[in-house]
Design a protein around this motif. Sequence first.
Motif, PDB file in Angstrom:
ATOM      1  N   LEU A   1      -6.184  25.818  76.015  1.00  0.00           N
ATOM      2  CA  LEU A   1      -7.345  24.977  75.751  1.00  0.00           C
ATOM      3  C   LEU A   1      -7.078  23.947  74.661  1.00  0.00           C
ATOM      4  N   ALA A   2      -6.024  24.164  73.867  1.00  0.00           N
ATOM      5  CA  ALA A   2      -5.726  23.249  72.752  1.00  0.00           C
ATOM      6  C   ALA A   2      -4.481  22.415  72.978  1.00  0.00           C
ATOM      7  N   SER A   3      -3.724  22.684  74.026  1.00  0.00           N
ATOM      8  CA  SER A   3      -2.456  21.972  74.231  1.00  0.00           C
ATOM      9  C   SER A   3      -2.666  20.479  74.436  1.00  0.00           C
ATOM     10  N   HIS A   4      -3.831  20.090  74.952  1.00  0.00           N
ATOM     11  CA  HIS A   4      -4.082  18.666  75.186  1.00  0.00           C
ATOM     12  C   HIS A   4      -4.124  17.877  73.877  1.00  0.00           C
ATOM     13  N   ALA A   5      -4.372  18.565  72.783  1.00  0.00           N
ATOM     14  CA  ALA A   5      -4.534  17.879  71.494  1.00  0.00           C
ATOM     15  C   ALA A   5      -3.242  17.807  70.701  1.00  0.00           C
ATOM     16  N   TRP A   6      -2.117  18.090  71.340  1.00  0.00           N
ATOM     17  CA  TRP A   6      -0.854  18.160  70.591  1.00  0.00           C
ATOM     18  C   TRP A   6      -0.503  16.823  69.934  1.00  0.00           C
ATOM     19  N   GLU A   7      -0.619  15.748  70.684  1.00  0.00           N
ATOM     20  CA  GLU A   7      -0.275  14.445  70.123  1.00  0.00           C
ATOM     21  C   GLU A   7      -1.219  14.088  68.974  1.00  0.00           C
ATOM     22  N   GLY A   8      -2.483  14.452  69.115  1.00  0.00           N
ATOM     23  CA  GLY A   8      -3.409  14.209  68.008  1.00  0.00           C
ATOM     24  C   GLY A   8      -3.062  15.006  66.774  1.00  0.00           C
ATOM     25  N   LEU A   9      -2.553  16.228  66.959  1.00  0.00           N
ATOM     26  CA  LEU A   9      -2.148  17.040  65.810  1.00  0.00           C
ATOM     27  C   LEU A   9      -0.939  16.447  65.114  1.00  0.00           C
ATOM     28  N   ARG A  10      -0.022  15.880  65.896  1.00  0.00           N
ATOM     29  CA  ARG A  10       1.200  15.307  65.317  1.00  0.00           C
ATOM     30  C   ARG A  10       0.966  13.924  64.714  1.00  0.00           C
ATOM     31  N   ALA A  11      -0.142  13.287  65.081  1.00  0.00           N
ATOM     32  CA  ALA A  11      -0.397  11.938  64.574  1.00  0.00           C
ATOM     33  C   ALA A  11      -0.582  11.968  63.064  1.00  0.00           C
ATOM     34  N   ALA A  12      -0.220  10.874  62.429  1.00  0.00           N
ATOM     35  CA  ALA A  12      -0.271  10.795  60.951  1.00  0.00           C
ATOM     36  C   ALA A  12      -1.652  10.353  60.489  1.00  0.00           C
ATOM     37  N   ALA A  13      -2.692  11.011  60.975  1.00  0.00           N
ATOM     38  CA  ALA A  13      -4.052  10.676  60.540  1.00  0.00           C
ATOM     39  C   ALA A  13      -4.299  11.255  59.159  1.00  0.00           C
ATOM     40  N   GLY A  14      -4.846  10.431  58.274  1.00  0.00           N
ATOM     41  CA  GLY A  14      -5.080  10.913  56.910  1.00  0.00           C
ATOM     42  C   GLY A  14      -3.803  10.905  56.090  1.00  0.00           C
ATOM     43  N   SER A  15      -3.789  11.670  55.034  1.00  0.00           N
ATOM     44  CA  SER A  15      -2.639  11.708  54.137  1.00  0.00           C
ATOM     45  C   SER A  15      -1.531  12.575  54.712  1.00  0.00           C
ATOM     46  N   ALA A  16      -0.327  12.380  54.167  1.00  0.00           N
ATOM     47  CA  ALA A  16       0.817  13.173  54.613  1.00  0.00           C
ATOM     48  C   ALA A  16       0.633  14.643  54.264  1.00  0.00           C
ATOM     49  N   ALA A  17      -0.016  14.918  53.132  1.00  0.00           N
ATOM     50  CA  ALA A  17      -0.233  16.314  52.738  1.00  0.00           C
ATOM     51  C   ALA A  17      -1.165  17.022  53.725  1.00  0.00           C
ATOM     52  N   LYS A  18      -2.228  16.334  54.155  1.00  0.00           N
ATOM     53  CA  LYS A  18      -3.131  16.945  55.123  1.00  0.00           C
ATOM     54  C   LYS A  18      -2.436  17.161  56.464  1.00  0.00           C
ATOM     55  N   ARG A  19      -1.650  16.196  56.870  1.00  0.00           N
ATOM     56  CA  ARG A  19      -0.907  16.359  58.131  1.00  0.00           C
ATOM     57  C   ARG A  19       0.036  17.548  58.049  1.00  0.00           C
ATOM     58  N   ARG A  20       0.748  17.657  56.924  1.00  0.00           N
ATOM     59  CA  ARG A  20       1.659  18.793  56.768  1.00  0.00           C
ATOM     60  C   ARG A  20       0.894  20.107  56.803  1.00  0.00           C
TER      61      ARG A  20
END
Length: 905
Positions: A465-484
């Motif tokens: 159910l969450a695999s579709h959001a993979w690219e959104g998870l990898r995107a650099a939205a917000g700060s680098a610390a939040k992404r990490r």
Amino acid sequence: MPSSDISAPGTSPAPLSLVESVRALGGGSEYTPAERQGALTRLVSAPPEGVWNDALAGALSHPDEDVRLTAVGACMARLHRLARTEDQSAFLETLLRRCFLDCAPETQPARAGLLRQLVHFCEQRPLELDYFRGRLLSRARQVPYALRRQRELAGAVVESQRRMAAETGRSDSEVARQLDLERRFLLFHTAGADEAILLAYIRHDRDLSPKALTPEWFSAYLSLLRVHGHAEPVLVEALHTLAHWLDGLPQERDARCAMVGETLRARRGVPWEELDPRIRVHLVAHTVLLPGPEHPGDLLQMLRAHYTHPGAEMILGLGFEVLGRLPGLRARLPELCEFLEGEGMRRLGPDAWAPAMDAVGRLANGLREEEVSREGLEAQSLQRLLRRKQLLAVDQQVRDTLVRISRREDYARDVRIAARRALLRLLPPDRMEYYAEDLAETEGIFFLSSLAEAGRTRQRQAWSLASHAWEGLRAAAGSAAKRRERLLAVCDVLRRFRSYDVVGRQGANVPPLIHLALDDSDPVVRDRALRTVHEAGYTAELEREQQRRHLEDRRAHLEAVGQTLTRLDTRMEQLVAESHTTRARRAALALEVQAIFHERDRITTEGWSVTASMMIDLAEVRELLLEAMATAAVQTELLRDLQRQLQAQLRETQGTHGAVQTLVGQQEDAEARAGWLRSRIQQEGARLQAQGLLDSPELAQCRGELQAVNGQLSHLTAEVRRALQRTAELDRRLRDLTTQFQAGQAARDRARREIARLSERADALQNELMRLRREHRAALEATQRALDACLRNTGEVVRRLAHLSTQITATRDEIERERTRHQALTQEIELGRRYYEQLGARAAQESAEADALGESERQAAEALILEDQESALWYGYDLQGALEQQALRVGTTPVGTSVSPTALP
């Protein structure tokens, strides 16, 4: 005052006397810290007299903390040093009085430490100092009154009471025990009791075993919560103690299953005294802490009524921790749901909601309600299934409450997330619907929390159910610390899933987790993703992807080598053609250099023949010029001699004129003096004649002086005449020398004019010669430039030929190397392809095993959670039955409402 003896430099001061020691410890500012320490040492060995005992005990109240702490050791050293029991008793009484009568807060650590050491000292001497126990018990009676705001000393007193009460074989141990309980319960029920004493008792109560816990203990702590509601530290410690007691009771599946026999006995009405202490304590806790919603001492109602305002989150949270350890509260879950949805809870923050959700997770469950069919079932089985269905009816209400809280926007974001996680943690039968709702959007408030909860409970099917959001998870939205942070949390979830979907290649796309492990820009994320792949058991899949990339790289390299070979062959043909052209250019330049050499020889010969005659004429003119210059030099020397004579004559003439002027000035002064003297003589003669006198001394003096002046005037006149004659002679000689000088100047000028004429002729010849030489040099330089240009061109052609030769050789070698590399790459690609096929076979086996392991872990995790919920369900049911039996026996209302065996068909 300090000792009057003055110590010599470099020596230690003389020891203080006993009187000086008392003064040093009495607060005298004229004593040094070293002298105060010496005073303590001196009093340790003082005679066993009351004055010295009081002085040493008084050091416990000294303003200096170092002195107070050292005084504790000094007091114990003196106590050990005293030989007679009477002396020890007297000193003990002094110390005991000092410990309890001093109320200064800063002296508490020293007094508390001394009291502990005194108790230990007396325990080692039970026969000699047995009376000290009675004195200490007498002092302990003053705990509620004399030790207010003295936390450390109160703790020491409580500790000493507990130690005496724990001793066996003594007549006063039971007295100490009863006194301890009496004082404790009295303080718990007394409003305004000192926090320090309450905290000391509570901390000592935390280690009580279930056997020692009686209804009085729980009643005392419940009274403590009601009476001392204003003292937050006391409430915190009390609730921590209650939670600690309940943690020692069956709270997990294994502990509950081990107690099944006891819980069944309890539900059948066996007296509680005959049950296991842990079951008995659990029943007692329910009876005391949860007497019912109408009871004023009910803990749930107490929390709801007094601790739902901002600032009370910690107390309310600890209260929920206690409630969550009381499984009988399941009978009041509807009341708890109403509490959670009330206005009071809505104003509170995560500090209260996190324990509340944990309590809900302990009490409620997500067990599926089975459909009950009367056909084919025995009466007992049917009764058990109906009872289970009725027990689970309240859980759906709890889950609906959690869903409403999580969806209501008037609750705080953290509260909604906590409610959603608590709901998913129960593993409700329709949990996939909630996961589909939460994982639909990457930026939704429940996405990460629900995904983390799925990982915690190993609900690996939620990844689809969450695999579709993979690219959104990898995107650099917000700060680098939040992404990490987001990607690290996802890696942890995927590690728990062990799902093949995150590492298995689907078409041309790189698997998500492997793509993260190999290509992510953040090294921390790459490292965590690599460890996740290895820990999940898909190392072969990772190696397979790495090998595939390696083969693609080798193929690209092979293609690049083929293109390089084609380029090198073309380059070789160009170099050979350029080499032939350059050799022809070198031959043409050799002929051009030979012609330039012939032209240079011709120009050199013509230049020498033209300049030779010019140099002969120039030499003749230079000889005449030298003769004229010699004549001019002679005339110049004569003029210099005449000039020196003129200058000497001029200086002499000027000196003579100066002497004449000096003599003339002296002559004029003498004439003026003589005129004045004559006038004076005439005046004096007229005066004398008027008086009828012929002479006077003054007149005689003036006449003598006039005669002398006339003689001097005659001499000066002669000198002036001689000086004028000398001046005339010098003027004549000066005119003669001037005439000679002018004649010499005329001769010199004639010589100079001849020199100028000859110099002009020589310059003309020299200029002509220089012009011819310049023309000759310019012609030679032009020829040389042409020659240098040809030689440079020849050198460049030669170097170019050498370079072309080197390039041809290097290109030939490079062609050979590239052909060798082409063959090696072809062989490497073939071996890599075979290894890739082997990795594929191994990856298929390992992936199947890892995926099967992940599925088995999911089933085991679900089974563990559901079994724990099942055990909690029946454990709470048995406890509720026991509580109902007890209520029937004593004629009271049972705690809450639950399913009773008598209410079932």
